[in-house]
Scaffold this active site. Structure first.
Site, PDB file in Angstrom:
ATOM      1  N   GLU A 321       0.839  -1.197   0.000  1.00  0.00           N
ATOM      2  CA  GLU A 321       0.000   0.000   0.000  1.00  0.00           C
ATOM      3  C   GLU A 321       0.879   1.254   0.000  1.00  0.00           C
ATOM      4  O   GLU A 321       1.806   1.381   0.804  1.00  0.00           O
ATOM      5  CB  GLU A 321      -0.871  -0.015   1.265  1.00  0.00           C
ATOM      6  CG  GLU A 321      -1.676   1.248   1.503  1.00  0.00           C
ATOM      7  CD  GLU A 321      -2.318   1.266   2.881  1.00  0.00           C
ATOM      8  OE1 GLU A 321      -3.347   1.950   3.040  1.00  0.00           O
ATOM      9  OE2 GLU A 321      -1.794   0.594   3.799  1.00  0.00           O
ATOM     10  N   LYS A 378      -9.176   1.621  -2.099  1.00  0.00           N
ATOM     11  CA  LYS A 378      -9.433   1.166  -0.734  1.00  0.00           C
ATOM     12  C   LYS A 378     -10.794   1.658  -0.263  1.00  0.00           C
ATOM     13  O   LYS A 378     -11.085   2.855  -0.271  1.00  0.00           O
ATOM     14  CB  LYS A 378      -8.328   1.681   0.191  1.00  0.00           C
ATOM     15  CG  LYS A 378      -8.395   1.167   1.613  1.00  0.00           C
ATOM     16  CD  LYS A 378      -7.184   1.665   2.393  1.00  0.00           C
ATOM     17  CE  LYS A 378      -7.135   1.084   3.790  1.00  0.00           C
ATOM     18  NZ  LYS A 378      -5.921   1.527   4.508  1.00  0.00           N
ATOM     19  N   CYS A 429      -4.809  -3.129   3.179  1.00  0.00           N
ATOM     20  CA  CYS A 429      -4.559  -2.928   4.606  1.00  0.00           C
ATOM     21  C   CYS A 429      -5.759  -3.268   5.488  1.00  0.00           C
ATOM     22  O   CYS A 429      -6.110  -4.434   5.643  1.00  0.00           O
ATOM     23  CB  CYS A 429      -4.070  -1.504   4.844  1.00  0.00           C
ATOM     24  SG  CYS A 429      -3.092  -1.330   6.362  1.00  0.00           S
TER      25      CYS A 429
END
Length: 556
Positions: A321, A378, A429
């Site tokens: 990320e 995300k 994440c």
């Protein structure tokens, strides 16, 4: 005579003082027991990893709630000992210990936050999420109080259903991580395989039910001791009490046998489905992200890592990320994309996407010509890390942990991520904690998992808990998983949750492993979490039938 009276009065005063101290200690005991058992549950995850404690750590709280409520129903009632506050302490103990890695964000001086405000913000966030966990346990306890006079088996059924329902409710919000289910990952992979049936709540239900059976065995044992029934009836009651432990043992063994059957199934490794993936763990401290030195190091580490892996004959390379902390429009000018164009090996590069005046944390697919062919944004943002809760209060004290000043926005919930090798399940994440994200993508045709993360601003136990979350998602979806992080732990995981390779922590590393694309669908992928609504509906229905039956008997 007067002297003797004074001595006697002094002695009585001391006895009274000791009695008051004893009463205070007795009144505090339920809270201490609840807090201690909650802490025991917190020790099941990293860094301690005592997973076996999960099968008994809820027992003391269960006993406290039921026995306290029963005492209140006596005539005359026993001294009050409300079950809800001890439940609050249990929740704070569990979530506080399990999520203690949150304190790793302090100090945030590299973000320009003074030391004391940084400490205050860290303690507030840690305390808030721990208190929130305590509130959910308190709600569960309030339901259990109403069931104190019900049959033990009904308490177990409803208690399990309500706990699963509350976890589902909590996981639907932005602050979610510490399910009871993740106490078993990565050490008890057999029981984690129950997640293939109905997701992580299957494991949660198993833990709550076993704890409930053990607790009820103890509660009914106490009832037997207090009973004034005949010796024959006492013997019969003891025989009945023993059945709770027998059922608890049988349930525990049966659940592990089911998990073992799922765990033992062979994994097809068809050569045509093979995909050799390389990962790069760049090891760039977050405090350098805003600096030109940090960007230089990122370009150097990821470009060199890509070239190394390309020479090893990988089919694709995965980066963490935010590997390159720049916008999409600037990616084409980087040395890493130049290397992709030269070597012709597909790369998944973590950077920032643009959406109007805002930006997203994104994972981009670069094909063998160095062109962007897909993008995943995300969808689950980290509170404080990527957006500021209570921004009106905290906004003036702390900025986001991102190196960018623009406003960050989440991606849509129902994204698909197509690659030159077929559709993938993408996760960035914090999304590892949300199984529904993975389930949706698997149901939509995702054949393997790409997990891209950056845990560098937390303490060391967090990356291992994060790895445990990714293991659960691989098992639930029956998919191979490649996980690239900035500072650790990067890993490769097979569909049975077995870690094929795991990196060091705070190290620069590259590694290549062969994974396999799969199109199987577990029961959970097809049907979602069907167990929780089934438990809620069935237990609620049984309770209504019993209540109606009792009301009818009274009216007659």
């Amino acid at each position: 005579m007067l002297s003797m009276q004074k001595k006697q009065s002094k002695k009585q005063g001391e006895q009274g003082k000791q009695g008051r101290q004893g009463e205070r200690l007795t009144s505090l005991l339920p809270y201490l027991i609840a807090l201690a058992s909650g802490i025991l549950m917190g020790l099941t995850v990293a860094p301690v990893g005592a997973w076996f404690l999960a099968w008994i750590a809820l027992v003391p709280l269960w006993v406290l709630i039921v026995t306290s409520a029963k005492n209140q129903n006596q005539s005359p009632p026993a001294p009050p000992s409300p079950p809800a506050p001890p439940a609050l302490f249990w929740g704070i103990g569990y979530h506080g210990v399990a999520l203690s890695w949150i304190t790793g964000i302090h100090p945030m001086t590299w973000l320009g936050v003074p030391w004391l405000p940084s400490l205050a913000i860290t303690l507030f966030c840690w305390g808030f999420i721990s208190l929130l966990g305590g509130v959910f346990v308190t709600i569960w306890a309030a339901v259990m109080v109403r069931l104190a006079e019900q049959k033990p088996w009904l308490r177990i059924l409803i208690g399990t259903a309500v706990w699963c329902g509350l976890e589902s409710l909590w996981s639907a919000g932005p602050l979610w991580w510490s399910s009871l289910a993740y106490t078993q990952s990565p050490h008890n992979l057999v029981i984690v395989h129950l997640g293939q049936l109905s997701g992580p709540n299957t494991v949660t239900a198993a833990i709550v039910a076993v704890n409930g059976l053990i607790a009820e065995a103890y509660i009914n044992r106490q009832d037997t001791k207090m009973s004034s029934a005949s010796s024959l009836r006492d013997a019969m009651r003891r025989q009945f009490v023993n059945k709770y432990l027998v059922v608890a043992t049988g349930l525990l063994i049966t659940l592990h046998l089911i998990g073992f059957i799922l765990y033992s199934r062979p994994i097809a490794q068809v050569p045509e489905a093979a995909l050799k993936v390389g990962i790069i763990q760049g090891n760039i401290p977050n405090r350098l992200l805003r600096s030109s030195e940090g960007f230089r190091r990122a370009q150097e580490n990821y470009t060199n890592g890509y070239l190394t892996l390309a020479e090893q004959g990988v089919d694709a390379v995965l980066t963490p990320e935010g590997a390159l902390p720049i916008f999409q429009r600037n990616l084409m000018e980087t040395a890493l994309v130049a290397a992709v164009k030269k070597k012709g090996v597909v790369a998944w590069i973590g950077a920032f996407g643009e959406r109007g005046d805002s930006y997203t944390i994104s994972l981009f697919t670069f094909n063998n010509k160095g062109e962007i062919v897909s993008r995943y944004d995300k969808a689950k943002l980290v509170p404080l890390g990527e957006y500021i809760p209570f921004e009106e209060i905290l906004g003036g004290l702390v900025q986001r942990l991102s190196p960018l000043e623009a406003h960050q926005v989440p991606g849509s919930a129902n994204q698909i991520f197509d690659t030159p090798f077929g559709r993938a399940i993408a996760s960035i994440c914090y999304e590892s904690a949300f199984p529904e994200q993975f389930r949706y993508q698997a149901a939509a045709g995702g054949q393997f998992i790409l997990s891209s993360s950056n845990d560098a601003h937390y303490s060391a136990s967090m990356p291992f808990q994060h790895h445990a979350q990714d293991i659960m998602r691989a098992i639930e979806t029956d998919r191979w998983s490649a996980r690239a992080t900035n500072t650790g732990y990067s890993a490769f995981v097979d569909p049975h949750g077995r870690t094929l390779w795991i990196s060091g922590y705070n190290t620069y590393e590259t590694h290549a492993e062969t994974i396999y694309r799969r199109q199987t669908q577990t029961l959970y992928v097809r049907w979602g979490d069907w167990l929780t609504p089934l438990l809620l509906i069935s237990s609620g229905g049984v309770w209504l039938v019993i209540k109606f039956s009792n009301t009818k008997k009274l009216s007659n």
